[in-house]
Design a protein around this motif. Structure first.
Motif, PDB file in Angstrom:
ATOM      1  N   PRO A 181       0.808  -1.241   0.000  1.00 30.39           N
ATOM      2  CA  PRO A 181       0.000   0.000   0.000  1.00 30.39           C
ATOM      3  C   PRO A 181       0.839   1.289   0.000  1.00 30.39           C
ATOM      4  O   PRO A 181       0.331   2.351  -0.341  1.00 30.39           O
ATOM      5  CB  PRO A 181      -0.831  -0.116   1.290  1.00 30.39           C
ATOM      6  N   LEU A 182       2.116   1.182   0.338  1.00 31.82           N
ATOM      7  CA  LEU A 182       2.967   2.384   0.334  1.00 31.82           C
ATOM      8  C   LEU A 182       3.202   2.895  -1.088  1.00 31.82           C
ATOM      9  O   LEU A 182       3.536   4.068  -1.279  1.00 31.82           O
ATOM     10  CB  LEU A 182       4.325   2.092   0.984  1.00 31.82           C
ATOM     11  N   ILE A 183       3.032   2.024  -2.083  1.00 32.55           N
ATOM     12  CA  ILE A 183       3.203   2.468  -3.472  1.00 32.55           C
ATOM     13  C   ILE A 183       2.168   3.559  -3.769  1.00 32.55           C
ATOM     14  O   ILE A 183       2.503   4.622  -4.298  1.00 32.55           O
ATOM     15  CB  ILE A 183       3.083   1.269  -4.440  1.00 32.55           C
ATOM     16  N   ASP A 184       0.919   3.324  -3.362  1.00 30.48           N
ATOM     17  CA  ASP A 184      -0.138   4.342  -3.542  1.00 30.48           C
ATOM     18  C   ASP A 184       0.135   5.570  -2.693  1.00 30.48           C
ATOM     19  O   ASP A 184      -0.092   6.695  -3.128  1.00 30.48           O
ATOM     20  CB  ASP A 184      -1.498   3.767  -3.093  1.00 30.48           C
ATOM     21  N   TYR A 185       0.607   5.323  -1.480  1.00 29.47           N
ATOM     22  CA  TYR A 185       0.875   6.436  -0.557  1.00 29.47           C
ATOM     23  C   TYR A 185       1.868   7.416  -1.181  1.00 29.47           C
ATOM     24  O   TYR A 185       1.635   8.625  -1.210  1.00 29.47           O
ATOM     25  CB  TYR A 185       1.417   5.874   0.769  1.00 29.47           C
ATOM     26  N   TYR A 186       2.972   6.884  -1.723  1.00 26.25           N
ATOM     27  CA  TYR A 186       3.994   7.776  -2.287  1.00 26.25           C
ATOM     28  C   TYR A 186       3.613   8.290  -3.674  1.00 26.25           C
ATOM     29  O   TYR A 186       4.086   9.348  -4.085  1.00 26.25           O
ATOM     30  CB  TYR A 186       5.375   7.093  -2.266  1.00 26.25           C
ATOM     31  N   GLU A 187       2.746   7.574  -4.356  1.00 24.57           N
ATOM     32  CA  GLU A 187       2.188   8.091  -5.616  1.00 24.57           C
ATOM     33  C   GLU A 187       1.425   9.383  -5.315  1.00 24.57           C
ATOM     34  O   GLU A 187       1.624  10.409  -5.966  1.00 24.57           O
ATOM     35  CB  GLU A 187       1.256   7.023  -6.214  1.00 24.57           C
ATOM     36  N   LYS A 188       0.592   9.328  -4.266  1.00 25.70           N
ATOM     37  CA  LYS A 188      -0.191  10.514  -3.879  1.00 25.70           C
ATOM     38  C   LYS A 188       0.714  11.652  -3.426  1.00 25.70           C
ATOM     39  O   LYS A 188       0.392  12.828  -3.614  1.00 25.70           O
ATOM     40  CB  LYS A 188      -1.193  10.154  -2.776  1.00 25.70           C
ATOM     41  N   GLU A 189       1.836  11.316  -2.803  1.00 30.54           N
ATOM     42  CA  GLU A 189       2.793  12.350  -2.354  1.00 30.54           C
ATOM     43  C   GLU A 189       3.584  12.926  -3.531  1.00 30.54           C
ATOM     44  O   GLU A 189       4.352  13.861  -3.355  1.00 30.54           O
ATOM     45  CB  GLU A 189       3.795  11.740  -1.375  1.00 30.54           C
ATOM     46  N   GLY A 190       3.472  12.277  -4.705  1.00 28.89           N
ATOM     47  CA  GLY A 190       4.210  12.752  -5.886  1.00 28.89           C
ATOM     48  C   GLY A 190       5.665  12.313  -5.913  1.00 28.89           C
ATOM     49  O   GLY A 190       6.452  12.797  -6.724  1.00 28.89           O
ATOM     50  N   ALA A 191       6.045  11.380  -5.023  1.00 28.19           N
ATOM     51  CA  ALA A 191       7.461  10.976  -4.930  1.00 28.19           C
ATOM     52  C   ALA A 191       7.748   9.650  -5.634  1.00 28.19           C
ATOM     53  O   ALA A 191       8.908   9.292  -5.833  1.00 28.19           O
ATOM     54  CB  ALA A 191       7.871  10.876  -3.466  1.00 28.19           C
ATOM     55  N   LEU A 192       6.701   8.927  -6.024  1.00 29.39           N
ATOM     56  CA  LEU A 192       6.905   7.557  -6.534  1.00 29.39           C
ATOM     57  C   LEU A 192       7.559   7.518  -7.913  1.00 29.39           C
ATOM     58  O   LEU A 192       7.167   8.252  -8.817  1.00 29.39           O
ATOM     59  CB  LEU A 192       5.560   6.819  -6.611  1.00 29.39           C
TER      60      LEU A 192
END
Ligand code: ADP
Ligand code: ADP
Ligand code: ZN
Length: 214
Positions: A181-192
């Motif tokens: 789930p961290l993949i989505d988390y950092y996608e939302k943060e713009g860092a992924l």
């Protein structure tokens, strides 16, 4: 530069993190390495962490967060770091975001090293690790210069207790439940940023460097 390495156990996070740390002269911080060092030294933290690690489960967030926040306070973290194996749960990621935000900082890049589960068991069965410096090698895919000896610090390489296939399968379950789930988390943060982790070590490294220097 603050970099988070994401990816399944065995995706190559540690291998790449060590190379990035050397290139950019920032510390490579692996919570797994810190836990293993504590186990080796026989500390209270090591004793607690081992109960979970031996079962292929994650160590509770409270233990992990105390340890990592203490590590961030060390002077070598002033210019950034590459985090390998942390955060591994949403509460850990939120705690990291909050701690950085309090200083007006953020994670610059979350590099997701993508390797399918099918490849993982194969990689783990040949993995050899240095408990002194966190170096990782593979008997076939990334052999050390001298068999059984760490290239970086000359210590003896070992097979990790939790790299047995039955434990690796449990770690993959923990990964999909708690860490993916961290993949989505950092996608939302713009860092992924996603990289293909199935190609050679050097090719993966080049693609990460391109991302960081774009
Ligand atoms: P790998 O390199 O295969 O991904 P690690 O060395 O990062 O493995 O972690 C080994 C074990 O240490 C994990 O299976 C888990 O039990 C524990 N661990 C490491 N980092 C964390 C973390 N951030 N949160 C909880 N448990 C962790
Ligand atoms: P992680 O830190 O994500 O658990 P490691 O960096 O320890 O993963 O890599 C797991 C195993 O796979 C090690 O034996 C390592 O030498 C090997 N490995 C790492 N990257 C690659 C790659 N691109 N191709 C083949 N094997 C690799
Ligand atoms: Zn070493």
């Amino acid at each position: 530069m603050k970099i988070v390495m994401l990816g399944a156990p065995g995706a190559g996070k540690g291998t790449q993190a060590k190379m990035l740390a050397a290139k950019y002269r920032i510390p490579h911080i692996s919570t797994g390495d810190i836990f293993r060092a504590n186990i080796k030294e026989g500390t209270e933290l090591g004793r607690k962490a081992k109960e979970y690690m031996d079962q292929g489960q994650l160590v509770p967030d409270s233990l992990t967060l105390d340890l990592i926040m203490d590590r961030f306070s060390k002077p070598d973290c002033a210019n950034g770091y590459v985090l390998d194996g942390f955060p591994r749960t949403i509460p850990q990621a939120e705690a990291l975001t909050a701690a950085l935000k309090a200083k007006g900082e953020k994670v610059d890049f979350a590099i997701n090293v993508d390797v399918p589960d099918e490849n993982i068991i194969n990689r783990m069965s040949g993995r050899r690790c240095c408990l002194k410096c966190g170096g990782t090698f593979h008997v076939k895919y990334n052999p050390p210069k001298t068999e059984g000896i760490c290239d970086f610090c000359d210590a003896e390489l070992v097979i990790r207790d939790d790299d047995k296939p039955e434990i690796v399968k449990k770690r993959l379950v923990a990964y999909h439940d708690q860490t993916q789930p961290l993949i989505d988390y950092y996608e939302k943060e713009g860092a992924l940023r996603n990289v293909d982790g199935t190609v050679d070590v050097e090719v993966v490294f080049d693609s990460i460097v391109k991302i960081l220097e774009a």
